[in-house]
Design an enzyme around this catalytic site. Structure first.
Site, PDB file in Angstrom:
ATOM      1  N   ASP A 127      11.581  -0.339  -0.426  1.00 48.48           N
ATOM      2  CA  ASP A 127      11.187  -1.759  -0.434  1.00 48.48           C
ATOM      3  C   ASP A 127      12.309  -2.506  -1.232  1.00 48.48           C
ATOM      4  O   ASP A 127      12.167  -3.883  -1.371  1.00 48.48           O
ATOM      5  CB  ASP A 127       9.809  -1.937  -0.915  1.00 48.48           C
ATOM      6  CG  ASP A 127       9.635  -1.009  -2.436  1.00 48.48           C
ATOM      7  OD1 ASP A 127       8.454  -0.722  -2.757  1.00 48.48           O
ATOM      8  OD2 ASP A 127      10.568  -1.167  -3.163  1.00 48.48           O
ATOM      9  N   PRO A 131       0.804  -1.252  -0.130  1.00 48.25           N
ATOM     10  CA  PRO A 131      -0.030   0.094  -0.028  1.00 48.25           C
ATOM     11  C   PRO A 131       1.126   1.334  -0.150  1.00 48.25           C
ATOM     12  O   PRO A 131       1.817   1.237   0.473  1.00 48.25           O
ATOM     13  CB  PRO A 131      -0.799  -0.032   1.211  1.00 48.25           C
ATOM     14  CG  PRO A 131      -0.123  -1.139   1.988  1.00 48.25           C
ATOM     15  CD  PRO A 131       0.657  -1.899   1.216  1.00 48.25           C
ATOM     16  N   ASP A 132       0.308   2.262  -0.875  1.00 49.19           N
ATOM     17  CA  ASP A 132       1.142   3.662  -0.793  1.00 49.19           C
ATOM     18  C   ASP A 132       0.630   4.328   0.622  1.00 49.19           C
ATOM     19  O   ASP A 132       0.152   3.588   1.707  1.00 49.19           O
ATOM     20  CB  ASP A 132       0.771   4.449  -1.639  1.00 49.19           C
ATOM     21  CG  ASP A 132      -0.561   4.983  -1.913  1.00 49.19           C
ATOM     22  OD1 ASP A 132      -0.975   5.524  -2.969  1.00 49.19           O
ATOM     23  OD2 ASP A 132      -1.361   4.919  -0.941  1.00 49.19           O
ATOM     24  N   PHE A 133       1.006   5.584   0.864  1.00 48.51           N
ATOM     25  CA  PHE A 133       0.705   6.430   2.080  1.00 48.51           C
ATOM     26  C   PHE A 133      -0.568   7.058   2.205  1.00 48.51           C
ATOM     27  O   PHE A 133      -1.263   7.091   2.991  1.00 48.51           O
ATOM     28  CB  PHE A 133       1.940   7.237   2.367  1.00 48.51           C
ATOM     29  CG  PHE A 133       3.168   6.478   2.443  1.00 48.51           C
ATOM     30  CD1 PHE A 133       4.237   6.231   1.491  1.00 48.51           C
ATOM     31  CD2 PHE A 133       3.423   5.855   3.765  1.00 48.51           C
ATOM     32  CE1 PHE A 133       5.412   5.335   1.707  1.00 48.51           C
ATOM     33  CE2 PHE A 133       4.753   5.277   3.953  1.00 48.51           C
ATOM     34  CZ  PHE A 133       5.610   4.931   3.081  1.00 48.51           C
ATOM     35  N   ARG A 134      -0.892   7.874   1.079  1.00 52.39           N
ATOM     36  CA  ARG A 134      -1.660   8.911   1.044  1.00 52.39           C
ATOM     37  C   ARG A 134      -3.055   8.594   0.186  1.00 52.39           C
ATOM     38  O   ARG A 134      -4.016   9.511   0.205  1.00 52.39           O
ATOM     39  CB  ARG A 134      -0.995  10.412   0.651  1.00 52.39           C
ATOM     40  CG  ARG A 134      -0.002  10.596   1.648  1.00 52.39           C
ATOM     41  CD  ARG A 134       0.531  11.903   1.219  1.00 52.39           C
ATOM     42  NE  ARG A 134       1.581  12.223   2.122  1.00 52.39           N
ATOM     43  CZ  ARG A 134       2.847  11.629   2.299  1.00 52.39           C
ATOM     44  NH1 ARG A 134       3.135  10.764   1.191  1.00 52.39           N
ATOM     45  NH2 ARG A 134       3.759  11.877   3.420  1.00 52.39           N
ATOM     46  N   ASN A 146      10.997   5.023  -2.363  1.00 53.84           N
ATOM     47  CA  ASN A 146      10.797   3.672  -1.814  1.00 53.84           C
ATOM     48  C   ASN A 146      11.954   3.102  -1.036  1.00 53.84           C
ATOM     49  O   ASN A 146      13.036   3.475  -1.324  1.00 53.84           O
ATOM     50  CB  ASN A 146       9.996   2.855  -2.986  1.00 53.84           C
ATOM     51  CG  ASN A 146       8.852   3.408  -3.502  1.00 53.84           C
ATOM     52  OD1 ASN A 146       8.255   4.477  -2.830  1.00 53.84           O
ATOM     53  ND2 ASN A 146       8.252   3.028  -4.636  1.00 53.84           N
ATOM     54  N   HIS A 192      15.142   7.722   0.710  1.00 52.74           N
ATOM     55  CA  HIS A 192      14.688   7.387   1.774  1.00 52.74           C
ATOM     56  C   HIS A 192      15.173   6.278   2.611  1.00 52.74           C
ATOM     57  O   HIS A 192      14.730   5.628   3.439  1.00 52.74           O
ATOM     58  CB  HIS A 192      13.262   7.700   1.976  1.00 52.74           C
ATOM     59  CG  HIS A 192      12.480   8.844   1.760  1.00 52.74           C
ATOM     60  ND1 HIS A 192      11.283   9.126   1.315  1.00 52.74           N
ATOM     61  CD2 HIS A 192      13.241  10.220   1.458  1.00 52.74           C
ATOM     62  CE1 HIS A 192      11.074  10.395   0.998  1.00 52.74           C
ATOM     63  NE2 HIS A 192      12.167  10.927   1.231  1.00 52.74           N
TER      64      HIS A 192
HETATM   65  N1  APR Z   1       0.098   3.796 -10.478  1.00 53.04           N
HETATM   66  C1  APR Z   1       0.295   5.180 -10.452  1.00 53.04           C
HETATM   67  N2  APR Z   1       0.126   5.753  -9.529  1.00 53.04           N
HETATM   68  C2  APR Z   1      -0.410   5.416  -8.392  1.00 53.04           C
HETATM   69  C3  APR Z   1      -0.359   3.923  -8.205  1.00 53.04           C
HETATM   70  C4  APR Z   1      -0.234   3.207  -9.510  1.00 53.04           C
HETATM   71  N3  APR Z   1      -0.613   1.747  -9.549  1.00 53.04           N
HETATM   72  N4  APR Z   1      -0.785   3.707  -6.847  1.00 53.04           N
HETATM   73  C5  APR Z   1      -0.753   4.577  -6.377  1.00 53.04           C
HETATM   74  N5  APR Z   1      -0.394   5.825  -7.067  1.00 53.04           N
HETATM   75  C6  APR Z   1      -0.302   7.027  -6.688  1.00 53.04           C
HETATM   76  C7  APR Z   1      -1.340   7.626  -5.721  1.00 53.04           C
HETATM   77  O1  APR Z   1      -2.658   8.350  -6.438  1.00 53.04           O
HETATM   78  C8  APR Z   1      -0.455   8.988  -5.094  1.00 53.04           C
HETATM   79  O2  APR Z   1      -0.658  10.022  -5.644  1.00 53.04           O
HETATM   80  O3  APR Z   1       0.909   7.133  -6.171  1.00 53.04           O
HETATM   81  C9  APR Z   1       1.047   8.522  -5.075  1.00 53.04           C
HETATM   82  C10 APR Z   1       1.411   7.736  -3.970  1.00 53.04           C
HETATM   83  O4  APR Z   1       1.702   8.951  -3.173  1.00 53.04           O
HETATM   84  P1  APR Z   1       1.882   8.754  -1.374  1.00 53.04           P
HETATM   85  O5  APR Z   1       1.227   7.518  -0.822  1.00 53.04           O
HETATM   86  O6  APR Z   1       1.953  10.330  -0.708  1.00 53.04           O
HETATM   87  O7  APR Z   1       3.431   7.966  -1.493  1.00 53.04           O
HETATM   88  P2  APR Z   1       4.904   8.912  -1.742  1.00 53.04           P
HETATM   89  O8  APR Z   1       4.475  10.206  -2.694  1.00 53.04           O
HETATM   90  O9  APR Z   1       5.913   8.059  -2.194  1.00 53.04           O
HETATM   91  O10 APR Z   1       5.095   9.546  -0.462  1.00 53.04           O
HETATM   92  C11 APR Z   1       6.570  10.034  -0.313  1.00 53.04           C
HETATM   93  O11 APR Z   1       6.145  10.104   2.301  1.00 53.04           O
HETATM   94  O12 APR Z   1       5.867   9.323   4.189  1.00 53.04           O
HETATM   95  C12 APR Z   1       6.694   9.523   3.343  1.00 53.04           C
HETATM   96  O13 APR Z   1       8.806   8.449   3.420  1.00 53.04           O
HETATM   97  C13 APR Z   1       7.482   8.341   2.874  1.00 53.04           C
HETATM   98  O14 APR Z   1       8.555   8.247   0.840  1.00 53.04           O
HETATM   99  C14 APR Z   1       7.333   8.367   1.524  1.00 53.04           C
HETATM  100  C15 APR Z   1       6.930   9.964   1.053  1.00 53.04           C
END
Ligand code: APR
Length: 238
Positions: A106, A33-36, A104, A121
């Site tokens: 991972d 899962p992503d974060f936001r 990332n 990170h």
């Molecule tokens: N394809 C394209 N975009 C995607 C997909 C996908 N399969 N899945 C999710 N997304 C998009 C989401 O819409 C979101 O805008 O990826 C983005 C992920 O954003 P975040 O969850 O904020 O993750 P990230 O940008 O990597 O966060 C940055 O925040 O908490 C810290 O250290 C942590 O490295 C992380 C940093």
């Protein structure tokens, strides 16, 4: 979307200087899962806000709670690279892509075969004693319980950048150099919310800035090409 993918296909076919800058959205198609996003880590409920738990001061103040969250939420066993990771590794092998700059932790880009990966990170696959700096295998944390301790008494921690901690200067300067020199900069799977990583976009001076993201980002208006879609699906069509 088809026209945009066709343009991206042409730009990437013609270039031998592509740089990729990505975030958690690159790994969601690998089951991480992503974060936001609405189903992301930061929208789940815990005793404390996740962005508080993942901070240096919380790590120092309540290491037991930190490691409970870390083992439960940041360690994803047996995640595999998806089409996005594999395409980027293929472009690097073909001499088309110079570097992956990732937020990332991972290690999936390296698992896919990418060699030049700048981990802004850090990585969950590297651990060390915060007191004597002795390196430890990740299993020492992942397979243990409670607060992992070094023989010297220090806490063994993952080599990840927590909130309130600085990024590695050399990784940042190398990332800036690749992006400054890039012909095609593809930014994917990141909300561009977190600095200084998000500020890297300002070092690109070309006319082939591509944004591939499921949702809108604050930088969409700066891009020469925006594709709102799944990055694994999009890159697998190139
Ligand atoms: N394809 C394209 N975009 C995607 C997909 C996908 N399969 N899945 C999710 N997304 C998009 C989401 O819409 C979101 O805008 O990826 C983005 C992920 O954003 P975040 O969850 O904020 O993750 P990230 O940008 O990597 O966060 C940055 O925040 O908490 C810290 O250290 C942590 O490295 C992380 C940093």
């Amino acid at each position: 979307m088809e026209e945009a993918i066709a343009r991206l296909r042409q730009w990437t076919a013609e270039s031998d200087n592509i740089v990729f800058f990505g975030g958690a959205g690159v790994s969601t198609e690998s089951g991480i899962p992503d974060f936001r996003s609405v189903d992301g880590l930061y929208h789940q409920t815990y005793r404390f806000p996740p962005e508080t738990i993942l901070s240096h001061s919380f790590f120092k103040h309540d290491p037991a709670e930190f490691f409970a969250f870390y083992r439960d939420k940041l360690i994803v066993q047996d995640a595999k690279p998806n089409a996005a990771h594999l395409k980027l590794a293929q472009w690097e092998q073909e001499g088309k892509l110079k570097a992956v700059v990732t937020q990332n932790i991972d290690g999936l880009h390296q698992m896919a075969g990418s060699k030049t990966v700048l981990e802004l990170h850090g990585s969950v696959h590297r651990c060390y004693c915060e007191k004597c700096r002795k390196p430890y295998p990740e299993a020492f944390i992942n397979e243990g319980t409670g607060v992992p301790r070094c023989a010297c008494g220090g806490i063994v921690r993952p080599d990840v950048v927590l909130y309130e901690e600085g990024l590695d200067d050399k990784i940042m300067s190398d990332s800036i150099r690749y992006i400054q020199n890039a012909e095609v900069l593809i930014i994917g799977g990141t909300s561009l919310n977190v600095y200084p990583a998000a500020g890297l976009i300002n070092y690109y001076h070309g006319d082939k800035l591509v944004l591939i993201n499921l949702s809108e980002t604050p930088a969409d208006h700066l891009a020469n090409l925006v594709i709102h879609g799944k990055i694994g699906e999009v890159l697998s069509q190139l």
